[in-house]
Scaffold this motif. Structure first.
Motif, PDB file in Angstrom:
ATOM      1  N   THR A  62       0.815  -1.218   0.000  1.00 41.88           N
ATOM      2  CA  THR A  62       0.000   0.000   0.000  1.00 41.88           C
ATOM      3  C   THR A  62       0.847   1.266   0.000  1.00 41.88           C
ATOM      4  N   ASP A  63       2.124   1.162   0.473  1.00 40.47           N
ATOM      5  CA  ASP A  63       2.973   2.341   0.642  1.00 40.47           C
ATOM      6  C   ASP A  63       4.391   2.026   0.185  1.00 40.47           C
ATOM      7  N   LEU A  64       4.983   2.948  -0.557  1.00 44.31           N
ATOM      8  CA  LEU A  64       6.359   2.831  -1.024  1.00 44.31           C
ATOM      9  C   LEU A  64       7.191   3.911  -0.343  1.00 44.31           C
ATOM     10  N   VAL A  65       8.341   3.527   0.212  1.00 42.47           N
ATOM     11  CA  VAL A  65       9.209   4.469   0.925  1.00 42.47           C
ATOM     12  C   VAL A  65      10.563   4.515   0.223  1.00 42.47           C
ATOM     13  N   LEU A  66      10.995   5.718  -0.161  1.00 43.24           N
ATOM     14  CA  LEU A  66      12.229   5.931  -0.915  1.00 43.24           C
ATOM     15  C   LEU A  66      13.084   6.994  -0.239  1.00 43.24           C
ATOM     16  N   TYR A  67      14.373   6.949  -0.514  1.00 41.70           N
ATOM     17  CA  TYR A  67      15.262   8.062  -0.174  1.00 41.70           C
ATOM     18  C   TYR A  67      15.711   8.681  -1.491  1.00 41.70           C
ATOM     19  N   GLY A  68      15.094   9.791  -1.856  1.00 42.61           N
ATOM     20  CA  GLY A  68      15.344  10.406  -3.156  1.00 42.61           C
ATOM     21  C   GLY A  68      14.463   9.780  -4.222  1.00 42.61           C
ATOM     22  N   ASP A  69      14.007  10.600  -5.158  1.00 40.95           N
ATOM     23  CA  ASP A  69      13.073  10.099  -6.177  1.00 40.95           C
ATOM     24  C   ASP A  69      13.624  10.182  -7.591  1.00 40.95           C
ATOM     25  N   CYS A  70      14.940  10.389  -7.728  1.00 41.34           N
ATOM     26  CA  CYS A  70      15.519  10.511  -9.063  1.00 41.34           C
ATOM     27  C   CYS A  70      16.471   9.383  -9.439  1.00 41.34           C
ATOM     28  N   ARG A  71      16.837   8.520  -8.494  1.00 40.41           N
ATOM     29  CA  ARG A  71      17.669   7.373  -8.867  1.00 40.41           C
ATOM     30  C   ARG A  71      16.899   6.552  -9.905  1.00 40.41           C
ATOM     31  N   PRO A  72      17.593   6.018 -10.904  1.00 34.61           N
ATOM     32  CA  PRO A  72      16.872   5.328 -11.984  1.00 34.61           C
ATOM     33  C   PRO A  72      15.910   4.252 -11.506  1.00 34.61           C
ATOM     34  N   MET A  73      16.315   3.413 -10.562  1.00 29.77           N
ATOM     35  CA  MET A  73      15.438   2.356 -10.067  1.00 29.77           C
ATOM     36  C   MET A  73      14.262   2.940  -9.292  1.00 29.77           C
ATOM     37  N   HIS A  74      14.498   4.008  -8.566  1.00 28.09           N
ATOM     38  CA  HIS A  74      13.425   4.670  -7.819  1.00 28.09           C
ATOM     39  C   HIS A  74      12.441   5.348  -8.761  1.00 28.09           C
ATOM     40  N   LEU A  75      12.976   5.960  -9.794  1.00 30.11           N
ATOM     41  CA  LEU A  75      12.121   6.664 -10.750  1.00 30.11           C
ATOM     42  C   LEU A  75      11.144   5.696 -11.408  1.00 30.11           C
ATOM     43  N   SER A  76      11.633   4.545 -11.803  1.00 27.87           N
ATOM     44  CA  SER A  76      10.771   3.531 -12.400  1.00 27.87           C
ATOM     45  C   SER A  76       9.739   3.030 -11.395  1.00 27.87           C
ATOM     46  N   ALA A  77      10.185   2.731 -10.167  1.00 25.42           N
ATOM     47  CA  ALA A  77       9.272   2.241  -9.132  1.00 25.42           C
ATOM     48  C   ALA A  77       8.216   3.290  -8.799  1.00 25.42           C
ATOM     49  N   HIS A  78       8.614   4.539  -8.741  1.00 28.47           N
ATOM     50  CA  HIS A  78       7.697   5.639  -8.440  1.00 28.47           C
ATOM     51  C   HIS A  78       6.564   5.680  -9.461  1.00 28.47           C
ATOM     52  N   ARG A  79       6.916   5.597 -10.726  1.00 25.00           N
ATOM     53  CA  ARG A  79       5.902   5.691 -11.783  1.00 25.00           C
ATOM     54  C   ARG A  79       4.974   4.486 -11.775  1.00 25.00           C
ATOM     55  N   LEU A  80       5.534   3.304 -11.541  1.00 23.65           N
ATOM     56  CA  LEU A  80       4.706   2.110 -11.491  1.00 23.65           C
ATOM     57  C   LEU A  80       3.798   2.121 -10.258  1.00 23.65           C
ATOM     58  N   ALA A  81       4.315   2.605  -9.134  1.00 20.61           N
ATOM     59  CA  ALA A  81       3.498   2.691  -7.917  1.00 20.61           C
ATOM     60  C   ALA A  81       2.317   3.631  -8.120  1.00 20.61           C
ATOM     61  N   LYS A  82       2.543   4.719  -8.835  1.00 22.36           N
ATOM     62  CA  LYS A  82       1.443   5.654  -9.130  1.00 22.36           C
ATOM     63  C   LYS A  82       0.344   4.965  -9.926  1.00 22.36           C
ATOM     64  N   LEU A  83       0.738   4.109 -10.873  1.00 20.12           N
ATOM     65  CA  LEU A  83      -0.251   3.390 -11.680  1.00 20.12           C
ATOM     66  C   LEU A  83      -1.100   2.453 -10.823  1.00 20.12           C
ATOM     67  N   ARG A  84      -0.523   1.948  -9.736  1.00 24.74           N
ATOM     68  CA  ARG A  84      -1.231   1.008  -8.863  1.00 24.74           C
ATOM     69  C   ARG A  84      -1.935   1.712  -7.704  1.00 24.74           C
ATOM     70  N   GLY A  85      -1.852   3.033  -7.641  1.00 25.22           N
ATOM     71  CA  GLY A  85      -2.512   3.766  -6.569  1.00 25.22           C
ATOM     72  C   GLY A  85      -1.830   3.610  -5.218  1.00 25.22           C
ATOM     73  N   ILE A  86      -0.549   3.293  -5.229  1.00 26.93           N
ATOM     74  CA  ILE A  86       0.217   3.114  -3.996  1.00 26.93           C
ATOM     75  C   ILE A  86       0.680   4.475  -3.476  1.00 26.93           C
ATOM     76  N   ARG A  87       0.555   4.692  -2.174  1.00 27.37           N
ATOM     77  CA  ARG A  87       1.064   5.924  -1.575  1.00 27.37           C
ATOM     78  C   ARG A  87       2.588   5.926  -1.685  1.00 27.37           C
ATOM     79  N   ILE A  88       3.155   7.068  -1.998  1.00 26.71           N
ATOM     80  CA  ILE A  88       4.602   7.186  -2.160  1.00 26.71           C
ATOM     81  C   ILE A  88       5.121   8.212  -1.164  1.00 26.71           C
ATOM     82  N   HIS A  89       6.096   7.802  -0.355  1.00 30.04           N
ATOM     83  CA  HIS A  89       6.702   8.665   0.658  1.00 30.04           C
ATOM     84  C   HIS A  89       8.187   8.811   0.332  1.00 30.04           C
ATOM     85  N   VAL A  90       8.650  10.053   0.178  1.00 32.10           N
ATOM     86  CA  VAL A  90      10.036  10.286  -0.238  1.00 32.10           C
ATOM     87  C   VAL A  90      10.776  11.073   0.832  1.00 32.10           C
TER      88      VAL A  90
END
Length: 420
Positions: A78-106
């Motif tokens: 339900t929730d994704l937790v990242l440190y920074g939102d521009c690392r390539p792997m984070h950027l991809s995960a961020h966009r996919l999480a948005k598609l699934r309606g997952i809350r994103i905390h950076v």
């Protein structure tokens, strides 16, 4: 009758965090409070910081998007937790999480330092959704509590250096285990380490040169230009320059063409620059080429807030150094994307106009924006001591569990009496 297995109220997936134990301890505390917790390690440094109870991704970057998407579906994340939102792997995960309606905390370093870290929903820095409209900021701030007056957070450079060294040590030594991982940082990790060794060995010399430079600017009008790290995504993703060298050339050229002839430009090196790149040589060469040999002062040391307060104005790409200057009422111009680049707070004209007519910040608007920022985007604590991490842990858990997303536009409508 078989009872269905009760799912936790929320399930948090952690990706890469800051070097050290903070993310693991944050996960442990959320687990203690009944939340589901998962962690995916992408490299040896991640594994060193959070080994037990973690999952490893050892595939290629092309494998990552579908691996991530299947994982969040299979584990009801339900929730994704990242440190920074521009690392390539984070950027991809961020966009996919948005598609699934997952809350994103950076998480990120604090917009206002020291003593605070950033924790925002959806994105930070240039991706932040915080409002920039002065009228909305003033209206929203009216209903917020006064800014806290708290003792400083304990910090130790040795603690940050220790955590960072071992994290990156295990990235290098873990390459066989994670053969496809590419570090998001630019440059060569071993080369950076050699740069730090050189910097430590020359510490006394650097201090002596800084003292001489500070003496040279006493009683002189000067502008301050704090350098940022070229590898920082603030430069790579949230500025038009791509590297700090290009940004420096841009500033020097404008200064040469437009600044008052008796003014100086003080360039302050970033304290976390490993010293592998020779900034003194860079600025000597550029200053000679532009006829500024006696007007460019390079400093590797000194107190940033004092330097900003005594300057005519501060030029920065998008550094949090700008907030230190605004705190003292010093004019600031931002050349990239920054959350505090607001009409009335920062200089809104071109850099060429800043040198002769820098716009003073509106103290009332700046204070109101800080209230909004503290309420919506900041958590108290840090990463450079045990007590700082404990404070950050306590405040971050409360923010994540409460999920108090500050919708400032709703607050603004309520202040106007127009919300339903």
């Amino acid at each position: 009758m078989i009872k269905p297995i009760a799912l936790p109220p929320r399930t948090f997936l952690f990706l890469q965090g800051p070097p050290g134990p903070f993310f693991r301890r944050l996960g442990d505390e959320l687990l203690r409070r009944g939340m589901g917790i998962y962690r995916i390690n992408l490299n040896g440094g991640d594994r060193r910081d959070w080994r037990e109870g973690s999952i490893e991704f050892r595939g290629t970057p092309a494998d990552w998007p579908m691996f991530f998407d299947r994982f969040v579906r299979q584990h009801n994340v339900t929730d994704l937790v990242l440190y920074g939102d521009c690392r390539p792997m984070h950027l991809s995960a961020h966009r996919l999480a948005k598609l699934r309606g997952i809350r994103i905390h950076v998480f990120e370093e604090g917009y206002i330092r020291p003593d605070w870290m950033t924790l925002e929903r959806d994105g930070v820095n240039g991706h932040s959704t915080i409002i920039r409209d002065p009228a909305e900021i003033i209206a929203a701030a009216r209903g917020l509590p006064a800014l806290p007056q708290l003792p400083p957070i304990t910090a130790s450079f040795k603690r940050r250096a220790h955590d960072s060294y071992w994290h990156y040590h295990y990235i290098v030594t873990g390459r066989l285990r994670f053969p496809y991982y590419h570090n998001h940082r630019q440059g060569f990790i071993i080369g950076e380490g050699l740069g730090w060794i050189k910097k430590f060995l020359l510490a006394r010399r650097r201090q002596r040169l800084a003292d001489e430079a500070l003496a040279a600017i006493k009683h002189r009008d000067y502008f301050l230009f704090p350098l940022q790290l070229t590898g920082d995504y603030q430069i790579r993703a949230h500025s038009p320059f791509g590297s700090m060298e290009i940004a420096a050339d841009y500033v020097l050229d404008s200064f040469a063409q437009n600044a008052p002839p008796n003014s100086l430009l003080v360039v302050k090196e970033h304290p976390l620059d490993c010293g592998f790149h020779s900034w003194p040589a860079f600025f000597r060469k550029r200053a000679r080429a532009l006829g500024l040999a006696d007007r460019i002062i390079h400093i590797d040391g000194g107190d940033l807030q004092s330097l900003a307060q005594n300057s005519v104005g501060v030029v920065c790409v998008n550094s949090t150094s700008g907030t230190l200057a605004l705190e003292t009422g010093t004019p600031v111009i931002v050349l990239g994307d920054a959350v505090y680049d607001i009409a009335g707070v920062t200089h809104q004209g071109a850099l060429d106009t800043f040198w002769c007519a820098p716009q003073l910040p509106d103290a009332e608007l700046w204070h109101a924006f800080k209230k909004v920022l503290h309420h919506r985007s900041l958590v108290r604590g840090g990463l450079a001591s045990e007590s700082a991490i404990a404070t950050l842990l306590e405040n971050s858990v409360e923010r994540l569990i409460s999920d108090d997303k500050f919708d400032v536009r709703t607050e603004f409508a309520l202040a106007k009496g127009t919300a339903g």
